[in-house]
Design a protein around this motif. Structure first.
Motif, mmCIF file in Angstrom:
data_model
loop_
_atom_site.group_PDB
_atom_site.id
_atom_site.type_symbol
_atom_site.label_atom_id
_atom_site.label_comp_id
_atom_site.label_asym_id
_atom_site.label_seq_id
_atom_site.Cartn_x
_atom_site.Cartn_y
_atom_site.Cartn_z
ATOM 1 N N ALA A 60 0.818 -1.214 0.000
ATOM 2 C CA ALA A 60 0.000 0.000 0.000
ATOM 3 C C ALA A 60 0.848 1.259 0.000
ATOM 4 C CB ALA A 60 -0.921 0.010 1.215
ATOM 5 N N ALA A 61 0.280 2.304 -0.599
ATOM 6 C CA ALA A 61 0.891 3.635 -0.572
ATOM 7 C C ALA A 61 0.095 4.575 0.314
ATOM 8 C CB ALA A 61 0.980 4.199 -1.981
ATOM 9 N N ALA A 62 -1.188 4.223 0.585
ATOM 10 C CA ALA A 62 -2.030 5.050 1.454
ATOM 11 C C ALA A 62 -3.170 4.189 1.966
ATOM 12 C CB ALA A 62 -2.577 6.255 0.701
ATOM 13 N N GLN A 63 -3.619 4.481 3.186
ATOM 14 C CA GLN A 63 -4.742 3.763 3.766
ATOM 15 C C GLN A 63 -6.006 4.600 3.651
ATOM 16 O OE1 GLN A 63 -4.165 2.432 7.791
ATOM 17 N NE2 GLN A 63 -6.072 1.246 7.838
ATOM 18 N N ILE A 64 -7.112 3.965 3.230
ATOM 19 C CA ILE A 64 -8.369 4.699 3.050
ATOM 20 C C ILE A 64 -9.493 4.118 3.902
ATOM 21 C CG2 ILE A 64 -7.856 5.514 0.726
ATOM 22 C CD1 ILE A 64 -9.526 3.171 -0.326
ATOM 23 N N GLY A 65 -9.215 3.070 4.664
ATOM 24 C CA GLY A 65 -10.234 2.464 5.494
ATOM 25 C C GLY A 65 -9.667 1.277 6.221
ATOM 26 N N ALA A 66 -10.493 0.645 7.045
ATOM 27 C CA ALA A 66 -10.049 -0.538 7.772
ATOM 28 C C ALA A 66 -9.703 -1.658 6.793
ATOM 29 C CB ALA A 66 -11.144 -0.990 8.743
ATOM 30 N N LEU A 119 -12.979 5.886 -21.389
ATOM 31 C CA LEU A 119 -12.676 7.048 -20.551
ATOM 32 C C LEU A 119 -13.689 7.179 -19.415
ATOM 33 C CD1 LEU A 119 -11.673 9.995 -22.938
ATOM 34 C CD2 LEU A 119 -10.227 8.836 -21.265
ATOM 35 N N MET A 120 -14.951 6.939 -19.715
ATOM 36 C CA MET A 120 -15.973 6.997 -18.681
ATOM 37 C C MET A 120 -15.733 5.921 -17.629
ATOM 38 S SD MET A 120 -18.069 9.506 -18.939
ATOM 39 C CE MET A 120 -19.362 8.946 -17.829
ATOM 40 N N GLY A 121 -15.252 4.764 -18.054
ATOM 41 C CA GLY A 121 -14.916 3.710 -17.101
ATOM 42 C C GLY A 121 -13.829 4.157 -16.140
ATOM 43 N N ALA A 122 -12.802 4.839 -16.686
ATOM 44 C CA ALA A 122 -11.739 5.365 -15.823
ATOM 45 C C ALA A 122 -12.291 6.402 -14.863
ATOM 46 C CB ALA A 122 -10.631 5.960 -16.685
ATOM 47 N N SER A 123 -13.171 7.255 -15.362
ATOM 48 C CA SER A 123 -13.747 8.315 -14.527
ATOM 49 C C SER A 123 -14.628 7.751 -13.420
ATOM 50 C CB SER A 123 -14.562 9.275 -15.412
ATOM 51 O OG SER A 123 -15.119 10.317 -14.658
ATOM 52 N N LEU A 124 -15.329 6.643 -13.698
ATOM 53 C CA LEU A 124 -16.268 6.073 -12.735
ATOM 54 C C LEU A 124 -15.650 4.992 -11.848
ATOM 55 C CD1 LEU A 124 -19.474 5.719 -14.952
ATOM 56 C CD2 LEU A 124 -18.879 7.564 -13.389
ATOM 57 N N SER A 125 -14.380 4.664 -12.070
ATOM 58 C CA SER A 125 -13.771 3.567 -11.311
ATOM 59 C C SER A 125 -13.743 3.839 -9.813
ATOM 60 C CB SER A 125 -12.346 3.309 -11.822
ATOM 61 O OG SER A 125 -11.512 4.450 -11.613
ATOM 62 N N SER A 126 -13.788 5.108 -9.429
ATOM 63 C CA SER A 126 -13.719 5.446 -8.007
ATOM 64 C C SER A 126 -14.944 4.973 -7.233
ATOM 65 C CB SER A 126 -13.548 6.954 -7.822
ATOM 66 O OG SER A 126 -14.637 7.656 -8.396
ATOM 67 N N ILE A 127 -16.044 4.645 -7.919
ATOM 68 C CA ILE A 127 -17.229 4.177 -7.179
ATOM 69 C C ILE A 127 -16.928 2.866 -6.467
ATOM 70 C CG2 ILE A 127 -18.828 5.354 -8.742
ATOM 71 C CD1 ILE A 127 -19.516 2.619 -9.946
ATOM 72 N N PHE A 128 -15.987 2.067 -6.999
ATOM 73 C CA PHE A 128 -15.627 0.814 -6.341
ATOM 74 C C PHE A 128 -14.804 1.056 -5.082
ATOM 75 C CE2 PHE A 128 -16.490 -0.573 -10.696
ATOM 76 C CZ PHE A 128 -17.275 -1.687 -10.466
ATOM 77 N N VAL A 129 -14.208 2.235 -4.989
ATOM 78 C CA VAL A 129 -13.486 2.623 -3.778
ATOM 79 C C VAL A 129 -14.456 3.143 -2.727
ATOM 80 C CG1 VAL A 129 -11.693 4.147 -2.849
ATOM 81 C CG2 VAL A 129 -11.435 3.196 -5.140
ATOM 82 N N VAL A 130 -15.487 3.867 -3.162
ATOM 83 C CA VAL A 130 -16.401 4.554 -2.245
ATOM 84 C C VAL A 130 -17.537 3.651 -1.789
ATOM 85 C CG1 VAL A 130 -17.968 6.525 -2.011
ATOM 86 C CG2 VAL A 130 -15.836 6.769 -3.308
ATOM 87 N N TYR A 131 -18.094 2.836 -2.692
ATOM 88 C CA TYR A 131 -19.294 2.051 -2.381
ATOM 89 C C TYR A 131 -18.989 0.552 -2.360
ATOM 90 C CZ TYR A 131 -21.715 6.412 -3.542
ATOM 91 O OH TYR A 131 -22.136 7.722 -3.577
ATOM 92 N N THR A 132 -19.830 -0.187 -1.672
ATOM 93 C CA THR A 132 -19.664 -1.644 -1.649
ATOM 94 C C THR A 132 -20.076 -2.239 -2.994
ATOM 95 O OG1 THR A 132 -21.916 -2.045 -0.826
ATOM 96 C CG2 THR A 132 -20.194 -1.683 0.819
ATOM 97 N N GLY A 133 -19.464 -3.358 -3.335
ATOM 98 C CA GLY A 133 -19.776 -4.000 -4.597
ATOM 99 C C GLY A 133 -21.218 -4.444 -4.689
ATOM 100 N N PHE A 253 -28.236 7.642 -3.539
ATOM 101 C CA PHE A 253 -29.339 7.348 -2.613
ATOM 102 C C PHE A 253 -29.297 5.905 -2.111
ATOM 103 C CE2 PHE A 253 -31.230 10.742 -5.344
ATOM 104 C CZ PHE A 253 -31.399 11.706 -4.359
ATOM 105 N N LEU A 254 -28.955 4.964 -2.990
ATOM 106 C CA LEU A 254 -29.057 3.558 -2.661
ATOM 107 C C LEU A 254 -27.733 2.907 -2.292
ATOM 108 C CD1 LEU A 254 -31.444 2.428 -5.581
ATOM 109 C CD2 LEU A 254 -32.070 3.223 -3.281
ATOM 110 N N GLY A 255 -26.631 3.554 -2.635
ATOM 111 C CA GLY A 255 -25.314 2.941 -2.408
ATOM 112 C C GLY A 255 -24.905 2.959 -0.945
ATOM 113 N N ASN A 256 -24.310 1.846 -0.488
ATOM 114 C CA ASN A 256 -23.726 1.759 0.848
ATOM 115 C C ASN A 256 -22.243 2.068 0.755
ATOM 116 O OD1 ASN A 256 -26.140 0.935 2.124
ATOM 117 N ND2 ASN A 256 -25.808 -1.178 1.437
ATOM 118 N N ARG A 257 -21.801 3.071 1.481
ATOM 119 C CA ARG A 257 -20.414 3.483 1.420
ATOM 120 C C ARG A 257 -19.521 2.526 2.209
ATOM 121 N NH1 ARG A 257 -19.322 8.674 -0.441
ATOM 122 N NH2 ARG A 257 -21.185 9.784 -1.115
ATOM 123 N N GLU A 258 -18.302 2.349 1.681
ATOM 124 C CA GLU A 258 -17.310 1.520 2.381
ATOM 125 C C GLU A 258 -16.940 2.175 3.714
ATOM 126 O OE1 GLU A 258 -16.284 -1.310 1.690
ATOM 127 O OE2 GLU A 258 -16.317 -1.690 -0.468
#
Length: 258
Positions: A60-66, A119-133, A253-258
């Motif tokens: 890891a280079a940075a920690q973002i959660g447990a 490009l949109m896939g790259a832009s939206l990839s952060s949702i996998f960091v923020v929300y649960t799968g 509205f519906l997403g559960n955040r990590e």
């Protein structure tokens, strides 16, 4: 819609059947192109997110959660100035695509569409960091059901939805401006309002764009196949953006955040 009904009343029999068959083929192509673009976007987003995250603290280079960390690639992708390039590049490409569509071949236009979806896939990839799968998958399913229902309504309704167009476009411009402003303001109240209004706008645009595609086919039915093919690509782009924006607003509205 009035034009479509008038044409059917005027050209009955074999001519009407040919119109129906051509319209079905045109809409199938639009939905097919849109589906491929969605697959590209999802695949790129998932691959980049997996490259950006790790559960191994030694890598890891940075920690973002447990027990959740960013790799060096993730730090570059989500915390460096590169994130602004990834965020705004799709917007620049879609405007350039609209301006250059008449100079592109059908194959070239399709290639730009695939590039844009990546490009949109790259832009939206952060949702996998923020929300649960799980919540991402559930929201995608809800969006797919809502989109299919709205698009079916736009295709089958006898009501003329063209009057909605100007109103929805003005709302969309205002939404884009408010979203850009809120990047710097970071107001939760403004973000909530943007999400509610945005969801309503893109729900309306899904029905409106579907009906518009139906009438556009009638206007271009006698055009050469390449021009009609490029029209289908633009139509697929419109519905693709409607779907993605509905998904992103619903996820808030519906997403559960990590």
């Amino acid at each position: 819609m009035a034009e479509f009904d008038t044409l059917h009343r005027t050209h009955v029999g074999a001519r009407g059947a040919a119109i129906d068959e051509g319209l079905r083929a045109y809409m199938n192509k639009v939905y097919g192109l849109m589906s491929v673009a969605m697959l590209i976007t999802g695949a790129v987003a998932w691959v980049l997110a997996n490259m950006a995250m790790t559960t191994d603290p030694n890598a890891a280079a940075a920690q973002i959660g447990a027990s959740k960390y960013l790799t060096s690639f993730g730090v570059l992708l989500y915390t460096s100035p590169l994130k602004w390039v990834i965020m705004f590049a799709p917007l620049l490409v879609v405007f350039g695509f609209g301006a250059a569509i008449n100079r592109l071949s059908e194959q070239g236009a399709q290639g730009v569409f695939w590039f844009y979806s990546a490009l949109m896939g790259a832009s939206l990839s952060s949702i996998f960091v923020v929300y649960t799968g799980v919540s991402i998958a559930q929201t995608f399913l809800v969006t797919a059901i809502a989109f299919a229902s709205l698009s079916l309504y736009g295709y089958t309704t006898k009501r003329n939805l063209s009057g909605m167009g100007s109103f929805l476009m003005m709302g969309l411009v205002g939404l884009i401006v408010a979203s850009i402003v809120n990047i710097f303001m970071a107001s939760s109240a403004l973000q909530f309002a943007i999400s509610v209004i945005g969801l309503l706008i893109f729900a309306g645009l899904t029905a409106y764009d579907t009906q518009k595609l139906k009438t556009t086919y009638l206007q271009l039915a006698q055009s050469d196949s390449e021009f009609l093919g490029k029209s289908a690509i633009l139509g697929a782009l419109s519905l693709y953006l409607d779907f993605l924006n509905m998904f992103m607003f619903l996820l808030q509205f519906l997403g559960n955040r990590e």
